[in-house]
Design a protein around this motif. Structure first.
Motif, PDB file in Angstrom:
ATOM      1  N   SER A  28       0.857  -1.178   0.000  1.00 15.90           N
ATOM      2  CA  SER A  28       0.000   0.000   0.000  1.00 15.90           C
ATOM      3  C   SER A  28       0.888   1.221   0.000  1.00 15.90           C
ATOM      4  CB  SER A  28      -0.973   0.039   1.170  1.00 15.90           C
ATOM      5  OG  SER A  28      -0.420  -0.410   2.315  1.00 15.90           O
ATOM      6  N   HIS A  29       0.333   2.297  -0.508  1.00 15.20           N
ATOM      7  CA  HIS A  29       1.133   3.515  -0.634  1.00 15.20           C
ATOM      8  C   HIS A  29       0.200   4.710  -0.543  1.00 15.20           C
ATOM      9  CE1 HIS A  29       4.573   5.893  -1.607  1.00 15.20           C
ATOM     10  NE2 HIS A  29       4.071   6.333  -2.727  1.00 15.20           N
ATOM     11  N   VAL A  30       0.765   5.826  -0.086  1.00 12.72           N
ATOM     12  CA  VAL A  30      -0.046   7.025   0.098  1.00 12.72           C
ATOM     13  C   VAL A  30       0.587   8.186  -0.666  1.00 12.72           C
ATOM     14  CG1 VAL A  30       1.118   7.761   2.219  1.00 12.72           C
ATOM     15  CG2 VAL A  30      -1.265   8.355   1.877  1.00 12.72           C
TER      16      VAL A  30
ATOM     17  N   THR B 190      -0.923  -6.510 -15.324  1.00 16.16           N
ATOM     18  CA  THR B 190       0.335  -6.852 -14.667  1.00 16.16           C
ATOM     19  C   THR B 190       1.011  -5.569 -14.183  1.00 16.16           C
ATOM     20  OG1 THR B 190       1.633  -6.634 -16.675  1.00 16.16           O
ATOM     21  CG2 THR B 190       0.672  -8.817 -16.225  1.00 16.16           C
ATOM     22  N   LEU B 191       1.998  -5.737 -13.313  1.00 15.87           N
ATOM     23  CA  LEU B 191       2.731  -4.564 -12.832  1.00 15.87           C
ATOM     24  C   LEU B 191       3.452  -3.865 -13.983  1.00 15.87           C
ATOM     25  CD1 LEU B 191       4.205  -5.789  -9.410  1.00 15.87           C
ATOM     26  CD2 LEU B 191       2.128  -4.465  -9.849  1.00 15.87           C
ATOM     27  N   ASP B 192       3.898  -4.643 -14.992  1.00 16.75           N
ATOM     28  CA  ASP B 192       4.543  -4.024 -16.168  1.00 16.75           C
ATOM     29  C   ASP B 192       3.554  -3.135 -16.914  1.00 16.75           C
ATOM     30  OD1 ASP B 192       6.985  -5.069 -15.753  1.00 16.75           O
ATOM     31  OD2 ASP B 192       6.853  -6.646 -17.278  1.00 16.75           O
TER      32      ASP B 192
ATOM     33  N   GLU C   5       3.353   1.195 -17.476  1.00 19.31           N
ATOM     34  CA  GLU C   5       3.281   1.874 -18.782  1.00 19.31           C
ATOM     35  C   GLU C   5       2.119   2.855 -18.876  1.00 19.31           C
ATOM     36  OE1 GLU C   5       3.290  -1.367 -21.532  1.00 19.31           O
ATOM     37  OE2 GLU C   5       5.361  -1.874 -20.981  1.00 19.31           O
ATOM     38  N   MET C   6       1.237   2.870 -17.874  1.00 21.20           N
ATOM     39  CA  MET C   6       0.120   3.833 -17.922  1.00 21.20           C
ATOM     40  C   MET C   6       0.660   5.252 -17.841  1.00 21.20           C
ATOM     41  SD  MET C   6      -3.022   2.501 -15.586  1.00 21.20           S
ATOM     42  CE  MET C   6      -4.155   3.756 -16.179  1.00 21.20           C
ATOM     43  N   ASP C   7       0.015   6.153 -18.565  1.00 21.18           N
ATOM     44  CA  ASP C   7       0.445   7.552 -18.483  1.00 21.18           C
ATOM     45  C   ASP C   7      -0.770   8.474 -18.327  1.00 21.18           C
ATOM     46  OD1 ASP C   7      -0.674   7.714 -20.985  1.00 21.18           O
ATOM     47  OD2 ASP C   7       1.239   7.778 -22.051  1.00 21.18           O
ATOM     48  N   THR C   8      -0.483   9.769 -18.322  1.00 24.93           N
ATOM     49  CA  THR C   8      -1.544  10.751 -18.098  1.00 24.93           C
ATOM     50  C   THR C   8      -2.674  10.597 -19.112  1.00 24.93           C
ATOM     51  OG1 THR C   8       0.061  12.270 -17.188  1.00 24.93           O
ATOM     52  CG2 THR C   8      -1.999  13.233 -17.945  1.00 24.93           C
ATOM     53  N   ASP C   9      -2.314  10.333 -20.383  1.00 21.60           N
ATOM     54  CA  ASP C   9      -3.356  10.197 -21.411  1.00 21.60           C
ATOM     55  C   ASP C   9      -4.299   9.046 -21.091  1.00 21.60           C
ATOM     56  OD1 ASP C   9      -2.372  12.302 -22.782  1.00 21.60           O
ATOM     57  OD2 ASP C   9      -1.281  11.121 -24.268  1.00 21.60           O
TER      58      ASP C   9
ATOM     59  N   GLU D  54      -3.138   7.405  -9.911  1.00 18.80           N
ATOM     60  CA  GLU D  54      -2.277   6.622 -10.813  1.00 18.80           C
ATOM     61  C   GLU D  54      -0.826   6.686 -10.342  1.00 18.80           C
ATOM     62  OE1 GLU D  54      -0.838   8.599 -13.962  1.00 18.80           O
ATOM     63  OE2 GLU D  54      -0.221   6.863 -15.142  1.00 18.80           O
ATOM     64  N   LYS D  55      -0.376   7.883  -9.963  1.00 22.62           N
ATOM     65  CA  LYS D  55       1.013   8.012  -9.514  1.00 22.62           C
ATOM     66  C   LYS D  55       1.238   7.256  -8.207  1.00 22.62           C
ATOM     67  CE  LYS D  55       2.592  12.187 -11.837  1.00 22.62           C
ATOM     68  NZ  LYS D  55       3.139  11.374 -12.902  1.00 22.62           N
ATOM     69  N   VAL D  56       0.237   7.311  -7.322  1.00 18.11           N
ATOM     70  CA  VAL D  56       0.376   6.610  -6.036  1.00 18.11           C
ATOM     71  C   VAL D  56       0.533   5.106  -6.273  1.00 18.11           C
ATOM     72  CG1 VAL D  56      -0.833   5.982  -3.909  1.00 18.11           C
ATOM     73  CG2 VAL D  56      -0.834   8.354  -4.678  1.00 18.11           C
ATOM     74  N   VAL D  57      -0.307   4.548  -7.121  1.00 17.25           N
ATOM     75  CA  VAL D  57      -0.238   3.089  -7.311  1.00 17.25           C
ATOM     76  C   VAL D  57       1.021   2.709  -8.093  1.00 17.25           C
ATOM     77  CG1 VAL D  57      -1.710   2.992  -9.375  1.00 17.25           C
ATOM     78  CG2 VAL D  57      -1.594   1.036  -7.864  1.00 17.25           C
ATOM     79  N   GLN D  58       1.444   3.548  -9.035  1.00 19.07           N
ATOM     80  CA  GLN D  58       2.682   3.237  -9.764  1.00 19.07           C
ATOM     81  C   GLN D  58       3.892   3.312  -8.835  1.00 19.07           C
ATOM     82  OE1 GLN D  58       2.363   6.025 -13.054  1.00 19.07           O
ATOM     83  NE2 GLN D  58       1.945   4.352 -14.480  1.00 19.07           N
ATOM     84  N   ASP D  59       3.935   4.340  -7.994  1.00 16.65           N
ATOM     85  CA  ASP D  59       5.061   4.443  -7.057  1.00 16.65           C
ATOM     86  C   ASP D  59       5.024   3.292  -6.056  1.00 16.65           C
ATOM     87  OD1 ASP D  59       6.006   6.660  -8.305  1.00 16.65           O
ATOM     88  OD2 ASP D  59       5.514   8.081  -6.710  1.00 16.65           O
ATOM     89  N   GLY D  60       3.809   2.939  -5.588  1.00 15.80           N
ATOM     90  CA  GLY D  60       3.688   1.806  -4.663  1.00 15.80           C
ATOM     91  C   GLY D  60       4.249   0.539  -5.277  1.00 15.80           C
ATOM     92  N   ALA D  61       3.967   0.312  -6.554  1.00 19.98           N
ATOM     93  CA  ALA D  61       4.468  -0.880  -7.244  1.00 19.98           C
ATOM     94  C   ALA D  61       5.994  -0.826  -7.366  1.00 19.98           C
ATOM     95  CB  ALA D  61       3.821  -0.992  -8.626  1.00 19.98           C
TER      96      ALA D  61
END
Ligand code: FES
Length: 139
Positions: free
Chosen positions: A31-33, A84-86, A90-94, A116-123
């Motif tokens: 988890s990440h905040v 997947t985490l990969d 690869e998700m971006d702002t668009d 999106e940034k929270v979950v990407q950083d958490g990963a």
């Protein structure tokens, strides 16, 4: 503004008022905040991975913030399972703007991408690629 856009606005409001997968997972893999420093709004995301350690199985969120930030988090909790985490990395702002389905003004982009940034950083932290206490949307 056409009918389509109205429908998406309704959808954002619905996710804001009736957030999906809201709360904490019992046994998250990570988890990440994160916070949008310009307003102080926060989002925490919990992720549970499948046994392969790669595929997202469940996602939940909690937090306080504007309609766009909270609706974006709610929609992500429905969109991410099965990825997947990969694919997540690869998700971006668009992709987030497409998911929301409305034009987002430059001022509100930070609201839209916070979850999106929270979950990407958490990963990334989970995979040992990043050392960070809290995500912010400050570039
Ligand atoms: Fe704070 Fe949108 S105003 S995240």
């Amino acid at each position: 503004m056409g009918m389509g856009s109205d429908m998406y606005r309704q959808q954002i409001l619905d996710h804001y008022k009736n957030p999906r997968n809201h709360g904490a997972l019992e046994d998250p893999t990570f988890s990440h905040v994160g916070e949008n420093p310009s307003c102080g709004d926060t989002i925490q995301i919990d992720v549970q991975l499948a046994d392969d350690g790669e595929t997202i199985e469940y996602v939940s969120f909690s937090g306080d913030g504007c309609a766009i930030s909270q609706a974006s988090a709610s929609m992500l909790t429905q969109q991410l399972p099965g990825m997947t985490l990969d694919e997540l990395s690869e998700m971006d702002t668009d992709d987030v703007v497409d998911m929301l389905g409305v034009d987002i003004s430059p001022m509100r982009i930070k609201c839209a991408v916070l979850a999106e940034k929270v979950v990407q950083d958490g990963a990334k932290i989970h995979e040992g690629e990043l050392d960070l206490d809290e995500t912010t949307t400050e570039e």
